[in-house]
Design a protein around this motif. Structure first.
Motif, mmCIF file in Angstrom:
data_model
loop_
_atom_site.group_PDB
_atom_site.id
_atom_site.type_symbol
_atom_site.label_atom_id
_atom_site.label_comp_id
_atom_site.label_asym_id
_atom_site.label_seq_id
_atom_site.Cartn_x
_atom_site.Cartn_y
_atom_site.Cartn_z
ATOM 1 N N UNK B 145 0.845 -1.186 0.000
ATOM 2 C CA UNK B 145 0.000 0.000 0.000
ATOM 3 C C UNK B 145 0.877 1.230 0.000
ATOM 4 N N UNK B 146 2.154 0.979 0.209
ATOM 5 C CA UNK B 146 3.105 2.081 0.306
ATOM 6 C C UNK B 146 3.187 2.880 -0.984
ATOM 7 N N UNK B 147 2.917 2.222 -2.095
ATOM 8 C CA UNK B 147 3.055 2.959 -3.337
ATOM 9 C C UNK B 147 1.860 3.857 -3.532
ATOM 10 N N UNK B 148 2.092 5.131 -3.547
ATOM 11 C CA UNK B 148 0.983 6.024 -3.811
ATOM 12 C C UNK B 148 0.510 5.745 -5.234
ATOM 13 N N UNK B 149 -0.764 5.628 -5.374
ATOM 14 C CA UNK B 149 -1.281 5.210 -6.676
ATOM 15 C C UNK B 149 -0.879 6.179 -7.776
ATOM 16 N N UNK B 150 -0.494 7.375 -7.369
ATOM 17 C CA UNK B 150 -0.176 8.379 -8.371
ATOM 18 C C UNK B 150 1.190 8.155 -9.013
ATOM 19 N N UNK B 151 2.062 7.425 -8.347
ATOM 20 C CA UNK B 151 3.420 7.276 -8.858
ATOM 21 C C UNK B 151 3.536 6.067 -9.769
ATOM 22 N N UNK B 152 3.926 6.300 -11.013
ATOM 23 C CA UNK B 152 4.060 5.192 -11.947
ATOM 24 C C UNK B 152 5.248 4.300 -11.597
ATOM 25 N N UNK B 153 5.082 3.016 -11.831
ATOM 26 C CA UNK B 153 6.130 2.055 -11.535
ATOM 27 C C UNK B 153 6.388 1.205 -12.771
ATOM 28 N N UNK B 154 7.645 1.003 -13.087
ATOM 29 C CA UNK B 154 7.991 0.078 -14.155
ATOM 30 C C UNK B 154 8.920 -0.978 -13.596
ATOM 31 N N UNK B 155 8.671 -2.214 -13.965
ATOM 32 C CA UNK B 155 9.494 -3.308 -13.471
ATOM 33 C C UNK B 155 10.495 -3.700 -14.545
ATOM 34 N N UNK B 156 11.739 -3.822 -14.130
ATOM 35 C CA UNK B 156 12.761 -4.230 -15.075
ATOM 36 C C UNK B 156 13.308 -5.574 -14.647
ATOM 37 N N UNK B 157 13.383 -6.509 -15.571
ATOM 38 C CA UNK B 157 14.058 -7.769 -15.284
ATOM 39 C C UNK B 157 13.142 -8.880 -14.853
ATOM 40 N N UNK B 158 11.869 -8.666 -14.940
ATOM 41 C CA UNK B 158 10.977 -9.665 -14.391
ATOM 42 C C UNK B 158 9.592 -9.426 -14.956
ATOM 43 N N UNK B 159 8.784 -10.460 -14.975
ATOM 44 C CA UNK B 159 7.407 -10.231 -15.355
ATOM 45 C C UNK B 159 6.754 -9.481 -14.205
ATOM 46 N N UNK B 160 5.927 -8.531 -14.505
ATOM 47 C CA UNK B 160 5.298 -7.759 -13.450
ATOM 48 C C UNK B 160 3.946 -8.346 -13.123
ATOM 49 N N UNK B 161 3.570 -8.265 -11.861
ATOM 50 C CA UNK B 161 2.247 -8.742 -11.487
ATOM 51 C C UNK B 161 1.215 -7.772 -12.044
ATOM 52 N N UNK B 162 0.037 -8.288 -12.267
ATOM 53 C CA UNK B 162 -1.041 -7.426 -12.722
ATOM 54 C C UNK B 162 -0.732 -6.843 -14.082
ATOM 55 N N UNK B 163 -1.074 -5.614 -14.227
ATOM 56 C CA UNK B 163 -0.972 -5.010 -15.546
ATOM 57 C C UNK B 163 0.095 -3.934 -15.608
ATOM 58 N N UNK B 164 1.022 -4.006 -14.684
ATOM 59 C CA UNK B 164 2.042 -2.960 -14.679
ATOM 60 C C UNK B 164 2.987 -3.120 -15.842
ATOM 61 N N UNK B 165 3.500 -2.002 -16.298
ATOM 62 C CA UNK B 165 4.471 -2.079 -17.382
ATOM 63 C C UNK B 165 5.745 -2.767 -16.910
ATOM 64 N N UNK B 166 6.328 -3.551 -17.790
ATOM 65 C CA UNK B 166 7.532 -4.277 -17.427
ATOM 66 C C UNK B 166 8.417 -4.439 -18.644
ATOM 67 N N UNK B 167 9.695 -4.616 -18.375
ATOM 68 C CA UNK B 167 10.670 -4.808 -19.434
ATOM 69 C C UNK B 167 11.579 -5.951 -19.027
ATOM 70 N N UNK B 168 11.875 -6.797 -19.956
ATOM 71 C CA UNK B 168 12.808 -7.875 -19.653
ATOM 72 C C UNK B 168 13.487 -8.321 -20.945
ATOM 73 N N UNK B 169 14.652 -8.916 -20.776
ATOM 74 C CA UNK B 169 15.286 -9.507 -21.946
ATOM 75 C C UNK B 169 14.413 -10.667 -22.410
#
Lengths: 344, 344
Positions: B145-169
């Motif tokens: 819950x720590x992530x304020x919903x307003x701050x965008x998050x991108x995951x690098x190196x892994x599949x992201x849960x849900x529908x968050x943007x992610x990048x991986x080789x």
DNA sequence: TGAGGCCATGTTAACGTCAACACATCCGAT
DNA sequence: ATCGGATGTGTTGACGTTAACATGGCCTCA
């Protein structure tokens, strides 16, 4: 228990909201967040409860504006991808976090004046409390009017110009450990694969190597120079492998030693039976090469830690001049070195 | 030419000082610093001259307070010292700097909930505009819950849960390149040195390896598991060297391959004559090992760049859901692989 | 010639926090 | 009883910047 969504309205929760809910003034809330002793226990609890239920987080931009400090230290680094630097930064970030500071990373591509100035300017705008420069070359800070005199700077990895505080591994001591180890094994002399001429640490290692050979009355063969890369170590190795007089080699870093080992293998010179090799750094792979590499371990993490401590000292004391601190190295003896055996 | 010392008084130069000197309002100065077109050329020059002679630098704390954004992106990284992560961060920092953003580095030791929450909280307080998480394990953002919903998050190196943007080789693609290369060389099957079970990329590489073997109707030997380190690769290598059926090995990363090569050497199994080895990553040393390592090159820098671009996109569009982006890999064939030769 | 509009600039207020000061209490010492 | 001094709390204003609105001059077009 902060399970509340962060207030329906988009904006963050401020002191005012907390104060309103707790029925006190914003100043009292401020005092609570800063742990002032001048707050009655009951009031403090009420405020804490209010903060908790609102999910309040202090806004550090406002804080920074108010007190002129952002609890942040800027790191200017020239070669982020190098093994040692990364290690140092990791340790340094932890030490900083421990004091409630964050790290602003500022990788710099080139050595050019303008790049450096830009980095300093950039960090200055960010109101950093101190700057750490990680750099293995001589740094010309003199020209950098960009550094506001108020911001303390600590140099990591190099001797600092003037009287600025600096931290570096004990390059001389490390080189001594390497060379003495090889001489103790009976080798008549030690050949050297040097680092680039621009490098401070490469120069130190070479100087000490030369000093010891002279002191022991040995031949000082010409340095075969590389650029830190394994590729350049391989090139150097081809040169050295062709010289039958070579029985012991001190490589200014482990990466070059990797290439060196390959060149020796290819030339049919066995390690350590025909040639002994010592590296410098102790990178992760060193112990698992074939043969495992004898090397001089640098305590990168320790360097990082020490550098931050020095920086905090400067920040707190307000003093700008500082001493040089050297972090000891350690010789790790593995399979790539052995006693001298005359050819036959 | 900014050679002036930064004003005799300790404090910085503010808009007010510049405005006074240039004979305009602070707002006009503000417009100049922000490149607003609505300023007459003459006025702009006067302001620029004033800024220059005063050595003015905008105060980003005040800016951040005013506009709620700090032009900063937070990077949470779990293993700073790993080769790939460093590369990514380097590229990412450059891409960010290019847009005028800085990087706040937040190395995290453990995987624990509390550590992650702390990192997020920390970054939130710093008013970062976006957060990049570099992490090779499955991430439980749901609880944060720590992530304020307003701050965008991108995951690098892994599949992201849900529908968050992610990048991986392209882990699958890379594994395919490795395995197909070995099968093309005629090897009856391919043994695998796997990464830790907690790792996302290790799992992907293994899954693809297994899929391909099955598709080709080959034996699927049990995975020998390591922990990414050269030490664990050495252990794995001792096991594999003892098995005469082993003719081709796919190591989930290069570091383990280093240890693997040593174990094979020690056991007298020649590479590539007796056993072919393929790694993953293409670390700096790979090309200079003995023999030089055939491996799957990851474009870490590209991943970093793509991740920042995705983050900027999210910041600008305000959209929080996002797609998965995969960065292609490349097979680099070197000396550690060769055609299958039945024992004899 | 006047209405409408654009342009360059100024004015005001607010972002969230905290230092400095002011002000009530209440205590114990005279 | 009175005063000095803690102790806890509130009020005010400022940190440097910029969004929003206000102003005044000049140009264009009917």
């Amino acid at each position: 228990m902060t399970t509340q969504p962060p207030a329906a309205d988009g904006r963050g929760v401020s002191l005012i909201d907390v104060a309103r809910l707790a029925g006190v003034s914003t100043q009292t809330v401020s005092r609570v967040t800063n742990g002032s002793p001048k707050v009655a226990a009951g009031t403090r609890d009420a405020v804490l409860a209010a903060m908790d239920s609102l999910g309040y987080r202090p806004n550090s931009a406002a804080r920074a504006l108010r007190r002129g400090s952002f609890r942040t230290i800027g790191v200017i680094v020239y070669d982020l991808a190098s093994y040692g630097n990364t290690r140092s930064i990791d340790a340094l970030a932890e030490a900083a976090a421990h004091r409630g500071y964050s790290i602003v990373l500022n990788p710099v591509r080139s050595t050019s004046e303008s790049d450096i100035s830009t980095a300093f300017t950039h960090l200055d705008e960010k109101s950093v409390d101190g700057i750490l420069v990680i750099r293995d070359e001589h740094i010309h800070l003199e020209n950098s009017t960009q550094i506001p005199s108020a911001t303390p700077v600590v140099i990591l990895d190099s001797a600092a110009p003037g009287d600025r505080p600096a931290v570096d591994a004990d390059q001389r001591g490390g080189a001594r450990q390497a060379v003495e180890h090889l001489l103790d094994l009976g080798h008549p002399t030690v050949h050297m694969v040097g680092g680039p001429t621009t490098s401070h640490s490469a120069a130190e290692r070479e100087a000490e190597w030369e000093r010891l050979l002279r002191a022991a009355g040995r031949d000082v063969p010409p340095v075969v120079r590389g650029d830190w890369s394994a590729a350049s170590g391989y090139e150097a190795g081809r040169t050295l492998a062709a010289d039958p007089a070579v029985s012991a080699v001190f490589s200014a870093n482990d990466q070059m030693a990797v290439g060196l080992l390959r060149a020796l293998h290819e030339a049919g010179r066995r390690v350590p039976d025909d040639v002994s090799v010592v590296g410098f750094d102790d990178i992760d792979e060193s112990g698992w090469l074939w043969p495992p590499l004898t090397t001089v371990r640098q305590r990168f993490d320790e360097s990082g830690r020490v550098a931050v401590l020095k920086l905090f000292e400067a920040i707190e004391s307000g003093r700008r001049e500082g001493s040089f601190e050297s972090v000891p190295t350690e010789l790790v003896v593995r399979g790539s070195t052995g006693p001298y055996r005359p050819r036959g």
